[in-house]
Design a protein around this motif. Structure first.
Motif, PDB file in Angstrom:
ATOM      1  N   LEU A 194      -4.204   4.506  11.456  1.00 41.77           N
ATOM      2  CA  LEU A 194      -2.763   4.296  11.458  1.00 41.77           C
ATOM      3  C   LEU A 194      -2.242   3.994  10.062  1.00 41.77           C
ATOM      4  O   LEU A 194      -2.844   3.198   9.332  1.00 41.77           O
ATOM      5  N   THR A 195      -1.144   4.622   9.689  1.00 46.37           N
ATOM      6  CA  THR A 195      -0.479   4.304   8.429  1.00 46.37           C
ATOM      7  C   THR A 195       0.295   2.993   8.598  1.00 46.37           C
ATOM      8  O   THR A 195       0.542   2.554   9.731  1.00 46.37           O
ATOM      9  N   PRO A 196       0.701   2.367   7.505  1.00 45.88           N
ATOM     10  CA  PRO A 196       1.554   1.178   7.639  1.00 45.88           C
ATOM     11  C   PRO A 196       2.802   1.454   8.481  1.00 45.88           C
ATOM     12  O   PRO A 196       3.190   0.619   9.306  1.00 45.88           O
ATOM     13  N   ARG A 197       3.410   2.614   8.310  1.00 43.11           N
ATOM     14  CA  ARG A 197       4.590   2.946   9.116  1.00 43.11           C
ATOM     15  C   ARG A 197       4.223   3.044  10.591  1.00 43.11           C
ATOM     16  O   ARG A 197       4.982   2.607  11.460  1.00 43.11           O
ATOM     17  N   ASN A 198       3.037   3.605  10.892  1.00 41.48           N
ATOM     18  CA  ASN A 198       2.577   3.663  12.281  1.00 41.48           C
ATOM     19  C   ASN A 198       2.463   2.262  12.874  1.00 41.48           C
ATOM     20  O   ASN A 198       2.836   2.035  14.032  1.00 41.48           O
ATOM     21  N   TYR A 199       1.938   1.332  12.067  1.00 39.45           N
ATOM     22  CA  TYR A 199       1.788  -0.036  12.550  1.00 39.45           C
ATOM     23  C   TYR A 199       3.134  -0.642  12.923  1.00 39.45           C
ATOM     24  O   TYR A 199       3.271  -1.314  13.959  1.00 39.45           O
ATOM     25  N   MET A 200       4.130  -0.405  12.084  1.00 40.89           N
ATOM     26  CA  MET A 200       5.472  -0.908  12.400  1.00 40.89           C
ATOM     27  C   MET A 200       6.000  -0.267  13.674  1.00 40.89           C
ATOM     28  O   MET A 200       6.544  -0.955  14.556  1.00 40.89           O
ATOM     29  N   GLU A 201       5.820   1.048  13.817  1.00 40.12           N
ATOM     30  CA  GLU A 201       6.334   1.764  14.989  1.00 40.12           C
ATOM     31  C   GLU A 201       5.653   1.296  16.273  1.00 40.12           C
ATOM     32  O   GLU A 201       6.311   1.057  17.290  1.00 40.12           O
ATOM     33  N   VAL A 202       4.316   1.165  16.238  1.00 37.38           N
ATOM     34  CA  VAL A 202       3.581   0.768  17.440  1.00 37.38           C
ATOM     35  C   VAL A 202       3.936  -0.668  17.834  1.00 37.38           C
ATOM     36  O   VAL A 202       4.104  -0.976  19.021  1.00 37.38           O
ATOM     37  N   PHE A 203       4.056  -1.535  16.837  1.00 39.44           N
ATOM     38  CA  PHE A 203       4.417  -2.914  17.174  1.00 39.44           C
ATOM     39  C   PHE A 203       5.824  -2.983  17.763  1.00 39.44           C
ATOM     40  O   PHE A 203       6.064  -3.740  18.721  1.00 39.44           O
ATOM     41  N   LYS A 204       6.755  -2.236  17.224  1.00 36.75           N
ATOM     42  CA  LYS A 204       8.117  -2.248  17.758  1.00 36.75           C
ATOM     43  C   LYS A 204       8.124  -1.750  19.207  1.00 36.75           C
ATOM     44  O   LYS A 204       8.868  -2.272  20.047  1.00 36.75           O
ATOM     45  N   PRO A 254      -5.189   5.354   4.842  1.00 35.30           N
ATOM     46  CA  PRO A 254      -5.921   5.214   6.112  1.00 35.30           C
ATOM     47  C   PRO A 254      -6.898   6.345   6.356  1.00 35.30           C
ATOM     48  O   PRO A 254      -6.748   7.447   5.825  1.00 35.30           O
ATOM     49  N   GLY A 255      -7.910   6.042   7.153  1.00 36.04           N
ATOM     50  CA  GLY A 255      -8.799   7.065   7.682  1.00 36.04           C
ATOM     51  C   GLY A 255      -9.848   7.608   6.744  1.00 36.04           C
ATOM     52  O   GLY A 255     -10.662   8.430   7.133  1.00 36.04           O
ATOM     53  N   ILE A 256      -9.865   7.162   5.470  1.00 34.47           N
ATOM     54  CA  ILE A 256     -10.831   7.716   4.513  1.00 34.47           C
ATOM     55  C   ILE A 256     -11.942   6.696   4.272  1.00 34.47           C
ATOM     56  O   ILE A 256     -13.019   6.783   4.854  1.00 34.47           O
ATOM     57  N   LEU A 257     -11.687   5.715   3.411  1.00 37.73           N
ATOM     58  CA  LEU A 257     -12.660   4.642   3.198  1.00 37.73           C
ATOM     59  C   LEU A 257     -12.144   3.404   3.928  1.00 37.73           C
ATOM     60  O   LEU A 257     -11.297   2.680   3.411  1.00 37.73           O
ATOM     61  N   LEU A 258     -12.642   3.175   5.129  1.00 37.25           N
ATOM     62  CA  LEU A 258     -12.087   2.117   5.954  1.00 37.25           C
ATOM     63  C   LEU A 258     -12.391   0.725   5.419  1.00 37.25           C
ATOM     64  O   LEU A 258     -11.670  -0.220   5.726  1.00 37.25           O
ATOM     65  N   SER A 259     -13.449   0.589   4.611  1.00 42.10           N
ATOM     66  CA  SER A 259     -13.719  -0.727   4.033  1.00 42.10           C
ATOM     67  C   SER A 259     -12.725  -1.036   2.915  1.00 42.10           C
ATOM     68  O   SER A 259     -12.563  -2.190   2.526  1.00 42.10           O
ATOM     69  N   ARG A 260     -12.064  -0.015   2.410  1.00 41.97           N
ATOM     70  CA  ARG A 260     -11.043  -0.201   1.379  1.00 41.97           C
ATOM     71  C   ARG A 260      -9.659  -0.386   2.013  1.00 41.97           C
ATOM     72  O   ARG A 260      -8.851  -1.169   1.542  1.00 41.97           O
ATOM     73  N   MET A 310      -6.712  -4.495  12.681  1.00 43.59           N
ATOM     74  CA  MET A 310      -7.486  -4.116  11.506  1.00 43.59           C
ATOM     75  C   MET A 310      -8.781  -4.901  11.365  1.00 43.59           C
ATOM     76  O   MET A 310      -9.586  -4.620  10.477  1.00 43.59           O
ATOM     77  N   ASN A 311      -9.006  -5.859  12.243  1.00 44.32           N
ATOM     78  CA  ASN A 311     -10.295  -6.556  12.237  1.00 44.32           C
ATOM     79  C   ASN A 311     -11.426  -5.616  12.627  1.00 44.32           C
ATOM     80  O   ASN A 311     -12.585  -5.844  12.289  1.00 44.32           O
ATOM     81  N   ALA A 312     -11.090  -4.568  13.388  1.00 44.39           N
ATOM     82  CA  ALA A 312     -12.090  -3.567  13.799  1.00 44.39           C
ATOM     83  C   ALA A 312     -11.483  -2.192  13.538  1.00 44.39           C
ATOM     84  O   ALA A 312     -10.881  -1.594  14.431  1.00 44.39           O
ATOM     85  N   ARG A 313     -11.628  -1.713  12.324  1.00 46.54           N
ATOM     86  CA  ARG A 313     -10.901  -0.511  11.906  1.00 46.54           C
ATOM     87  C   ARG A 313     -11.435   0.771  12.537  1.00 46.54           C
ATOM     88  O   ARG A 313     -10.792   1.812  12.449  1.00 46.54           O
ATOM     89  N   LYS A 331     -18.938  -2.175  -3.162  1.00 45.20           N
ATOM     90  CA  LYS A 331     -19.613  -1.152  -2.374  1.00 45.20           C
ATOM     91  C   LYS A 331     -18.751  -0.815  -1.181  1.00 45.20           C
ATOM     92  O   LYS A 331     -18.359  -1.688  -0.419  1.00 45.20           O
ATOM     93  N   SER A 332     -18.442   0.455  -1.012  1.00 48.09           N
ATOM     94  CA  SER A 332     -17.535   0.878   0.051  1.00 48.09           C
ATOM     95  C   SER A 332     -18.098   2.099   0.753  1.00 48.09           C
ATOM     96  O   SER A 332     -18.247   3.162   0.151  1.00 48.09           O
ATOM     97  N   SER A 333     -18.432   1.941   2.034  1.00 46.05           N
ATOM     98  CA  SER A 333     -18.959   3.048   2.848  1.00 46.05           C
ATOM     99  C   SER A 333     -20.113   3.752   2.147  1.00 46.05           C
ATOM    100  O   SER A 333     -20.177   4.976   2.075  1.00 46.05           O
ATOM    101  N   GLY A 334     -21.027   2.960   1.601  1.00 46.90           N
ATOM    102  CA  GLY A 334     -22.194   3.533   0.960  1.00 46.90           C
ATOM    103  C   GLY A 334     -21.959   3.980  -0.467  1.00 46.90           C
ATOM    104  O   GLY A 334     -22.893   4.330  -1.172  1.00 46.90           O
ATOM    105  N   LYS A 335     -20.697   3.965  -0.920  1.00 48.41           N
ATOM    106  CA  LYS A 335     -20.374   4.360  -2.282  1.00 48.41           C
ATOM    107  C   LYS A 335     -20.048   3.111  -3.094  1.00 48.41           C
ATOM    108  O   LYS A 335     -19.514   2.146  -2.581  1.00 48.41           O
ATOM    109  N   THR A 336     -20.355   3.152  -4.380  1.00 50.30           N
ATOM    110  CA  THR A 336     -20.092   2.012  -5.239  1.00 50.30           C
ATOM    111  C   THR A 336     -18.847   2.273  -6.066  1.00 50.30           C
ATOM    112  O   THR A 336     -18.751   3.279  -6.755  1.00 50.30           O
ATOM    113  N   PHE A 337     -17.888   1.370  -5.971  1.00 45.47           N
ATOM    114  CA  PHE A 337     -16.690   1.443  -6.797  1.00 45.47           C
ATOM    115  C   PHE A 337     -16.880   0.545  -8.006  1.00 45.47           C
ATOM    116  O   PHE A 337     -17.257  -0.610  -7.882  1.00 45.47           O
TER     117      PHE A 337
END
Length: 323
Positions: free
Chosen positions: A284-294, A164-170, A248-251, A205-211
Motif C-alpha cells: 500500500l502507498t501512503p495515499r492507499n493507507y489514508m484511503e483505506v483508513f477513511k 512500497p512493495g520493493i524493499l519491505l525492510s526499507r 506495517m508491523n507485518a509488511r 542490511k535490507s532483504s539480503g542486500k547491504t546498503f
C-alpha cells in the motif's frame, strides 16, 4: 554534529529563502548550534526571532557573546531540543517552558516555527517522535504547522523516500507517516566531512542486500501538509497513526485478512476498491493507507470493532502517562 563551515551555513541560509525572513512573526529554532557559525549568519541576515538550544557547556560562552550582541533577537536555551519529549520527566522541565513566548497560528496558516540545524543519526529519534506528536497535534505542533529544515543522514532520507512493495525492510511505518504528514523537499546534499565531527558510515542490511550510505548529509525541508485536517479530522489522526503502525508491523501480511479480523466480512468492500486477497500491507502507498483508513472509520461497524477497542485502550494508557 555541528555546522563549522561558513559555506555550509550560507547554503542553508540561502535555501531558507527571503519569504521566511520577511515573516517577522516566525521564530527560528536552531538545534545543535555548537560554536554558533550558523547562528551568527542567521542574525546577520536579519532574522529577528531566533532561539538556540545547546546543552553542552563548552559552547555556551560563544553563544552568550552572540546573545549579548543581539539581545532582542537571540535567546539561548541550555537544553537539548531533540530530547524535548523526555525533558519533563528527566529534567523536570516542561515542553511548555521551552516553547514559552511562541505565538500560535491556525493550521492553515504559515508555520510559526522553523527548526534548523544538523541532526546526526544518533538523534534520529527526534524526528520519529515528531511524527507521533504531529498525529496528536501536541508539543511543537500545538503551535501550528512547525517546519523543519535540517541536514539529516542519508540513512534517514533513505527511509523517508522508500517506495512500497520493493524493499519491505526499507519501507516502514515511518515512511508512511513522513509522506502522509509532510511535504518533503530535498534542498541540497553536503559531504559529511563538512561537519564536525564527520561521523562514521552507516551500513544497513535490507532483504539480503547491504546498503552503504554515500557519505553525505541531506538538507531536507519538511513542511506539514496544509490540507491535512481537510483530509482527516483532527480527532482521527491518532487513530490513523495507530492503524498504519498495526498494519506495517507485518509488511508481508495480507491486508484483507487483517482487516477482516477487525471487521468480519469486510473483504468484498475492499475488493471493490481494487485490493485483492494477495495484497500485502507493504504494497500500500501512503495515499492507499489514508484511503483505506477513511473507509474503515466510515463503516457502521467501526465503533464496535476490535480495532476501535484497541485504540481506546491505547488512549487510556496515554492519559495515565500524562496525568
Amino acid at each position: 554534529m555541528y555546522v563549522i563551515n561558513e559555506r555550509v551555513a550560507d547554503m542553508l541560509l540561502d535555501k531558507l529563502g527571503n519569504d521566511l525572513k520577511q515573516d517577522s512573526g516566525r521564530s527560528i529554532f536552531e538545534i545543535n548550534p555548537g560554536p554558533g557559525v550558523l547562528t551568527k549568519k542567521l542574525l546577520q541576515s536579519g532574522f529577528e526571532r531566533i532561539r538556540v538550544f545547546e546543552p553542552h557547556n563548552e559552547f555556551i560562552p560563544y553563544l552568550k557573546i552572540l546573545e549579548s550582541q543581539y539581545p532582542h533577537n537571540l535567546v539561548l536555551v541550555p537544553k537539548d531540543l531533540t530530547t524535548i519529549h523526555t525533558l519533563s520527566t528527566r529534567c523536570k522541565t516542561s515542553e511548555s517552558t521551552m516553547l514559552e513566548g511562541i505565538s500560535r497560528r491556525p493550521w492553515h496558516e504559515d508555520s510559526p516555527v522553523t527548526i534548523v540545524g544538523v541532526l546526526p543519526w544518533k538523534q534520529y529519534t527526534f524526528l520519529r517522535h515528531m511524527l507521533w506528536r504531529l498525529s496528536n497535534m501536541s508539543g511543537l505542533f500545538s503551535l501550528g504547522r512547525c517546519q523543519f529544515c535540517l541536514y539529516i543522514p542519508h540513512k534517514e532520507y533513505w527511509y523517508m523516500t522508500a517506495e512500497p512493495g520493493i524493499l519491505l525492510s526499507r519501507y516502514r511505518a515511518t515512511t508512511v507517516y513522513y509522506r502522509l504528514f509532510f511535504d518533503i523537499k530535498l534542498l541540497h546534499r553536503e559531504p559529511r566531512s563538512s561537519f564536525h565531527p564527520p561521523g562514521s558510515e552507516q551500513i544497513v542490511k535490507s532483504s539480503g542486500k547491504t546498503f552503504k550510505d554515500d557519505g553525505h548529509m541531506y538538507l531536507v525541508e519538511l513542511t506539514p501538509k496544509r490540507d491535512l485536517l481537510e483530509q482527516l479530522p483532527k480527532e482521527r489522526l491518532p487513530e490513523l497513526y495507530f492503524f498504519v503502525r498495526q498494519l506495517m508491523n507485518a509488511r508481508k501480511a495480507k491486508l484483507i485478512a487483517i482487516m477482516e479480523q477487525w471487521v468480519p466480512k469486510c473483504g468484498p468492500r475492499l475488493i471493490k476498491q481494487g485490493y485483492t486477497i494477495y495484497t500485502r500491507t507493504g504494497d500500500l502507498t501512503p495515499r492507499n493507507y489514508m484511503e483505506v483508513f477513511k473507509q474503515l472509520s466510515s463503516w457502521s461497524e467501526y465503533p464496535d470493532s476490535s480495532f476501535s477497542a484497541a485504540i481506546q485502550t491505547v488512549k487510556e494508557q496515554m492519559d495515565d502517562l500524562t496525568s
